[in-house]
Design an enzyme around this catalytic site. Structure first.
Site, PDB file in Angstrom:
ATOM      1  N   LEU A 271       0.817  -1.209   0.000  1.00 46.06           N
ATOM      2  CA  LEU A 271       0.000   0.000   0.000  1.00 46.06           C
ATOM      3  C   LEU A 271       0.853   1.261   0.000  1.00 46.06           C
ATOM      4  CD1 LEU A 271      -2.574  -0.909   2.816  1.00 46.06           C
ATOM      5  CD2 LEU A 271      -3.041  -0.909   0.363  1.00 46.06           C
ATOM      6  N   HIS A 272       0.311   2.312  -0.624  1.00 43.22           N
ATOM      7  CA  HIS A 272       0.687   3.682  -0.319  1.00 43.22           C
ATOM      8  C   HIS A 272      -0.405   4.235   0.595  1.00 43.22           C
ATOM      9  CE1 HIS A 272       2.450   3.922  -4.683  1.00 43.22           C
ATOM     10  NE2 HIS A 272       3.285   3.305  -3.868  1.00 43.22           N
ATOM     11  N   VAL A 428      -5.388   4.779  -1.737  1.00 39.88           N
ATOM     12  CA  VAL A 428      -6.068   4.513  -3.007  1.00 39.88           C
ATOM     13  C   VAL A 428      -5.173   3.694  -3.936  1.00 39.88           C
ATOM     14  CG1 VAL A 428      -7.580   6.519  -2.904  1.00 39.88           C
ATOM     15  CG2 VAL A 428      -5.305   6.766  -3.928  1.00 39.88           C
ATOM     16  N   HIS A 429      -4.015   3.281  -3.428  1.00 44.56           N
ATOM     17  CA  HIS A 429      -3.064   2.502  -4.230  1.00 44.56           C
ATOM     18  C   HIS A 429      -2.730   1.202  -3.508  1.00 44.56           C
ATOM     19  CE1 HIS A 429      -1.344   6.455  -6.144  1.00 44.56           C
ATOM     20  NE2 HIS A 429      -2.493   6.092  -6.681  1.00 44.56           N
ATOM     21  N   GLY A 430      -3.238   0.101  -4.015  1.00 42.36           N
ATOM     22  CA  GLY A 430      -2.848  -1.225  -3.551  1.00 42.36           C
ATOM     23  C   GLY A 430      -2.230  -1.983  -4.703  1.00 42.36           C
TER      24      GLY A 430
END
Length: 496
Positions: A271-272, A428-430
């Protein structure tokens, strides 16, 4: 589950079945349809055109275009909210349209660690160039509005820090500042207005409102999927080849439910996370005028930290600060024209884990490390230094009980005192939840995107990336999907 175990379901046949219509699935659908394959795309969410997006409010579009309104919880210390699109075009409909090329050093490291060849910078260069050409990717000037980006860039220059204009997939941006709730002018080149219409022009069929329940396989060979269509009607979609592109959460969940690598798919999700800081300036900012942002600070990109403005309206500001004292919120809303909202993106070292639950649910837990918590503190300290250099007079940190900060010294003291559980975080970034790599190195899929030991199934979304990008991953996902599609076509006749 095999085809023979499904009784009484209606059946439909396709040459190629694509599950999901985001960045990965749309690439495969377009490329395979253009090559003459009969392609069907199954999408769980609705199809929402530009006119409907423009006619709705941002809040209405949040409910319509995101899964669970963008609030899927990832439990841990602290619990964070994960946002993903659920519509035709997937998350590309509700992201910022950022397209960065993955750094060559990152791709080299992935290749070495995963033991997979063919995905280094030289291998992907042609795909990245094709994506940029088709989507009109270019550095976006500030244009009308975007004074929040100008301030950020000016602060970076005062500190001698490196910043870059945002590289976005847009054509004729009207600067309406609604990127993350769907572009109301159709300028952002999401998959819904680019690759998918091209796929349809080549004969592909898109079926919205269809949730895939299981992948059907027998003796390691995939035969199709079991899906629930509109109204809950159960259908079996048979196919010679299935491409799985349901996203970094739904893809591993579907693999688990289908008894495909149940112990490894979703075991590690990278993640981010985003910190959101509100800054008050003495001069007018009017941060609701412009696009999502036109400047991004890359000074600490090697450490996994990026800084940028973010969309803001009175409504989104009120929602972001809902846990603050009413008098503070009232004061900030009264000074809305002087405010900017800024996002600090941080690449996590610790992984999240995903488990599929009955009835389609998910349980997500992250395991931030002590190094991650230190990185969050340092990332916020640097963000505050940047914003004060840009002229900010007051900062509202992303912690509910924190007082406003007025000097770098106050920000430094805040960073010394903040606890891991205090942060308000979103993601929102995986990625990398069914990653490509050798089995002995923890890989779920091989270099063709095929889950090890299974035939006629390929994964082609952010799940298959070998690791975390540190940048917006859409360009990387699309390049990998192009390569996976090309390898499939080169194999000829769909032979595994």
């Amino acid at each position: 589950m095999s085809l023979r175990s499904v009784h009484g379901a209606h059946t439909r046949d396709s040459d190629v079945l694509v599950v999901g219509s985001g960045a990965g699935g749309s690439v495969v659908a377009r490329e395979l349809a253009a090559a003459g394959r009969q392609v069907t795309v199954l999408e769980e969410g609705p199809r929402v055109g530009t006119d409907r997006i423009a006619a709705a409010t941002p809040a209405e579009n949040m409910r319509r275009l995101y899964r669970q309104g963008g609030l899927t919880p990832v439990f841990g210390t602290p619990t964070l909210a994960y946002g993903e699109g659920r519509c035709v075009g997937g998350t590309t409909v509700v992201n910022g349209g950022l397209l960065w090329d993955p750094p060559p050093a990152l791709l080299n490291r992935w290749a070495a660690e995963a033991g997979i060849g063919g995905y280094r910078a030289a291998d992907l260069a042609g795909h990245l160039a094709a994506v940029a050409r088709r989507l009109g990717v270019a550095a976006q000037p500030h244009g009308d509005g975007n004074h929040d980006s100008r301030l950020l860039a000016a602060g970076a220059e005062r500190l001698g820090w490196r910043w870059q204009p945002s590289r976005r997939a847009v054509r004729g941006c009207l600067h309406r500042n609604r990127c993350t709730t769907g572009c109301p002018g159709g300028a952002k080149q999401s998959m819904a207005v680019s690759y998918l219409p091209e796929a349809e022009a080549h004969g592909a069929r898109i079926v919205p409102g269809t949730r895939v329940l299981r992948i059907l396989h027998e003796d390691g060979e995939v035969r199709g999927v079991l899906a629930a269509g509109p109204g809950g009607r159960t259908l079996v979609h048979r196919a010679r080849e299935v491409f799985l592109a349901a996203g970094p959460l739904q893809t591993p969940a579907l693999l688990q439910r289908s008894r495909i690598h149940r112990e490894t798919a979703g075991r590690e999700l990278s993640l981010h996370v985003n910190l959101r800081t509100v800054a008050r300036f003495d001069e007018p900012v009017h941060a609701d005028r412009g696009t999502i942002f036109t400047a991004q600070v890359h000074q600490f990109a090697d450490d996994g930290v990026l800084m940028m403005p973010s969309n803001v309206t009175p409504g989104t500001l009120a929602a972001a600060l809902a846990s603050r004292p009413p008098q503070l919120l009232d004061r900030l809303l009264a000074a809305f024209g002087l405010l900017g909202s800024y996002t600090t993106q941080v690449r996590l070292q610790g992984k999240a884990r995903l488990r599929a639950l009955p009835r389609g649910g998910l349980l997500l837990r992250h395991g931030m490390t002590s190094a991650d918590h230190s990185r969050l503190r340092e990332a916020f300290r640097r963000t505050s230094e940047l914003l004060f250099a840009a002229g900010a007079r007051e900062l509202i940190p992303p912690v509910a009980g924190a007082h406003p900060l007025h000097t770098p010294a106050e920000a430094g003291e805040f960073c010394r005192r903040v606890r891991p559980a205090d942060w308000e975080l979103v993601s929102v970034h995986g990625m990398a939840s069914a990653r490509m790599g050798l089995p002995e190195r923890g890989g779920v899929c091989d270099g063709h995107g095929r889950p090890h030991g299974f035939r006629r199934l390929r994964v082609c979304d952010a799940s298959v990336l070998p690791g975390v990008t540190g940048i917006s991953p859409q360009g990387t996902v699309m390049a990998f999907a192009h390569e996976i599609a090309e390898r499939f076509l080169d194999a000829g006749a769909g032979c595994p």
